[in-house]
Design an enzyme around this catalytic site. Structure first.
Site, PDB file in Angstrom:
ATOM      1  CE  LYS A   1       0.829   1.735   4.219  1.00 20.49           C
ATOM      2  NZ  LYS A   1       1.535   2.949   4.749  1.00 20.49           N
TER       3      LYS A   1
ATOM      4  N   GLY B   1       7.716   1.228   4.849  1.00 22.25           N
ATOM      5  CA  GLY B   1       6.366   2.282   4.668  1.00 22.25           C
ATOM      6  C   GLY B   1       5.544   1.576   3.763  1.00 22.25           C
ATOM      7  CG  MET B   2       6.103   0.750   0.396  1.00 22.55           C
ATOM      8  SD  MET B   2       6.565   0.308  -1.041  1.00 22.55           S
ATOM      9  CE  MET B   2       5.100   0.860  -2.213  1.00 22.55           C
ATOM     10  CB  ALA B   3       1.407  -1.971   4.678  1.00 21.22           C
TER      11      ALA B   3
ATOM     12  CG  ASP C   1      -0.692  -0.418   7.906  1.00 22.84           C
ATOM     13  OD1 ASP C   1      -0.600  -1.419   8.316  1.00 22.84           O
ATOM     14  OD2 ASP C   1       0.199   0.185   7.524  1.00 22.84           O
TER      15      ASP C   1
HETATM   16  O1  C5P Z   1      -0.606  -0.551  14.081  1.00 17.38           O
HETATM   17  P1  C5P Z   1       0.743  -0.809  13.781  1.00 17.38           P
HETATM   18  O2  C5P Z   1       1.326  -1.869  14.680  1.00 17.38           O
HETATM   19  O3  C5P Z   1       1.212  -0.944  12.309  1.00 17.38           O
HETATM   20  O4  C5P Z   1       1.797   0.412  14.248  1.00 17.38           O
HETATM   21  C1  C5P Z   1       2.722   0.442  14.660  1.00 17.38           C
HETATM   22  C2  C5P Z   1       3.338   1.550  15.423  1.00 17.38           C
HETATM   23  O5  C5P Z   1       3.217   2.969  14.583  1.00 17.38           O
HETATM   24  C3  C5P Z   1       2.630   1.772  16.479  1.00 17.38           C
HETATM   25  O6  C5P Z   1       2.910   1.206  17.560  1.00 17.38           O
HETATM   26  C4  C5P Z   1       2.659   3.684  16.988  1.00 17.38           C
HETATM   27  O7  C5P Z   1       4.014   3.739  17.450  1.00 17.38           O
HETATM   28  C5  C5P Z   1       2.687   3.990  15.457  1.00 17.38           C
HETATM   29  N1  C5P Z   1       1.361   4.354  15.003  1.00 17.38           N
HETATM   30  C6  C5P Z   1       0.833   5.681  15.367  1.00 17.38           C
HETATM   31  N2  C5P Z   1      -0.097   5.903  14.985  1.00 17.38           N
HETATM   32  C7  C5P Z   1      -0.921   5.185  14.036  1.00 17.38           C
HETATM   33  C8  C5P Z   1      -0.417   3.949  13.578  1.00 17.38           C
HETATM   34  C9  C5P Z   1       0.855   3.635  13.951  1.00 17.38           C
HETATM   35  O8  C5P Z   1       1.407   6.271  16.371  1.00 17.38           O
HETATM   36  N3  C5P Z   1      -2.306   5.534  13.830  1.00 17.38           N
END
Ligand code: C5P
Length: 301
Positions: free
Chosen positions: A11, A102-104, A140
Site C-alpha cells: 500500500k 512504509g508500504m505495509a 493498516d
Molecule cells: O498499528 P501498527 O502496529 O502498524 O503500528 C506500529 C506503530 O506505529 C505503533 O506502535 C505506533 O507507534 C505507530 N502508529 C501511531 N499511530 C497510528 C498508527 C501507528 O502512532 N495511527
C-alpha cells in the site's frame, strides 16, 4: 486441502494526515490508501507438527522475523484461537514488498494469512469480523484485506471505499536500512513539540482527482505529514525526492513512514523514464514501477 496461496499487495498513502497522539499511544489519522501492484505471496499448508511456523523467501527475507513475532503467524494464531481451530499452520512467504519500507509489507502478509487460513480451515468469517481481527493485528491490516483505494480513519483501521477512476502509474524507489514506524511517529511528535495538533482531515482535492482519474491533479494533491519526520531521520531521502521531481514526476513523496519514496508518472513510459533517472543518479537501492489501484489479498492457488 493441501495448500492455499494468497497474493497480497503493498500500500501507499496518497494523503496521510496525522492528528494528535491518543492516550493509547497511537495517533488519529485521516488517510487515503491505495493498493499497488507490488506483491507478496503467502502460502498456508497444514502443519505436520501442529505448530505455527513461517519461512520467508526473497531478497530481503533475512530482515523478516521467522518466529512467532512474525505478524502473519500472529494472524493465523488469532484466527485459530477465535474460531476454536485445533491445528497449526506452516506459512511460506515469498517477499517482494520492501521490508520496513512504509508500504505495509508485514501488515499485508498478516491480511494474507487471515485469508489463506480461513480458506484452509474451511471457516466462514463474515467480512466485518475479518476486519475486526485485522484491526487487532495492526493499523493498516484491514486496508490490505480490502485493497483498491480507500479512506482510513481512527488509527487507520476504519476503512471506507473511495471512488477512483483509471490507472495510476507509480515509481517506487527502495532505500536501504528501513525505518521503524514507531520511531518516525515519535520523531513527528518531537518536531511538533507542545503545539496543539488539530484533528486530521483529508481535503477535497485528492477525492476530486481520484474521481476524475487525473494523474496531474492527484500529483498536486499528494501529501504526507510523516515526510518531515522520515526525512529528519533520513536526510538522504530529500535527494531522492529531488531527483524524481527533476525527472518530471507529477508528485513525489515518502511512502507512509518511509524510507521508500514514491513518484507519480503520467503513463508507463513516463514511469520508466523517471525510474531510469533515479537509477542513474544512484540515489536509491533499487527502483520498481507498479500500477494502482489493485485488489486486496486474493487466493491464487
Ligand atoms: O498499528 P501498527 O502496529 O502498524 O503500528 C506500529 C506503530 O506505529 C505503533 O506502535 C505506533 O507507534 C505507530 N502508529 C501511531 N499511530 C497510528 C498508527 C501507528 O502512532 N495511527
Amino acid at each position: 486441502m493441501t495448500s492455499v496461496t494468497v497474493r497480497t499487495p503493498a500500500k501507499i498513502n496518497l494523503v496521510l494526515r496525522v492528528g494528535p497522539r491518543r492516550p493509547d499511544g497511537y495517533h488519529t489519522l485521516a488517510t487515503v490508501y491505495q493498493a499497488i501492484g507490488l506483491y507478496d505471496d503467502v502460502r498456508a499448508r497444514p502443519s505436520e507438527t501442529g505448530e505455527f511456523s513461517v519461512h520467508v523467501h526473497g531478497g530481503q527475507a533475512h530482515l523478516v522475523p521467522s518466529d512467532e513475532s512474525n505478524l502473519a503467524v500472529r494472524a493465523a494464531q488469532l484466527l485459530a484461537h477465535q474460531y476454536g481451530v485445533d491445528a497449526g499452520v506452516a506459512l511460506h512467504i515469498h517477499k517482494q514488498i520492501p521490508v520496513a519500507g512504509g508500504m505495509a509489507g508485514g501488515s499485508s502478509d498478516a491480511a494474507a494469512a487471515l485469508v489463506a487460513c480461513t480458506e484452509l480451515w474451511g471457516l466462514h468469517v463474515p467480512r466485518e469480523r475479518m476486519s475486526e481481527l485485522a484491526a487487532q493485528l495492526g493499523s493498516d491490516v484491514a486496508f490490505c484485506l480490502w485493497g483498491g483505494t480507500a479512506l482510513g480513519s481512527g488509527r487507520g483501521e476504519v476503512i471506507s471505499p473511495v471512488l477512483a477512476r483509471g490507472v495510476f502509474h507509480w515509481v517506487v524507489a527502495l532505500a536501504g536500512g528501513g525505518l521503524s514506524t514507531p520511531r518516525v511517529y515519535a520523531e513527528l511528535d518531537r518536531l511538533r513539540g507542545t503545539e496543539a495538533t488539530p484533528a486530521p482531515h483529508v481535503g477535497p482535492q485528492v477525492m476530486l482527482a481520484l474521481r476524475e482519474g487525473s494523474s496531474e491533479a492527484l500529483g498536486a494533491a499528494l501529501g504526507n505529514d510523516l515526510q518531515c519526520a522520515a526525512t529528519s531521520l533520513r536526510p538522504d531521502l530529500l535527494q531522492t525526492l529531488d531527483v524524481g521531481e527533476d525527472a518530471g514526476a507529477l508528485g513525489a513523496m515518502v511512502s507512509g513512514s518511509g524510507p521508500t519514496t514514491v513518484f507519480l508518472a503520467a503513463d508507463a513510459e513516463h514511469a520508466d523514464a523517471i525510474a531510469g533517472s533515479l537509477s542513474e543518479a544512484g540515489v536509491c537501492e533499487a527502483v520498481l514501477t507498479a500500477v494502482g489501484p489493485v485488489p486486496g489479498g486474493r487466493v491464487v492457488g
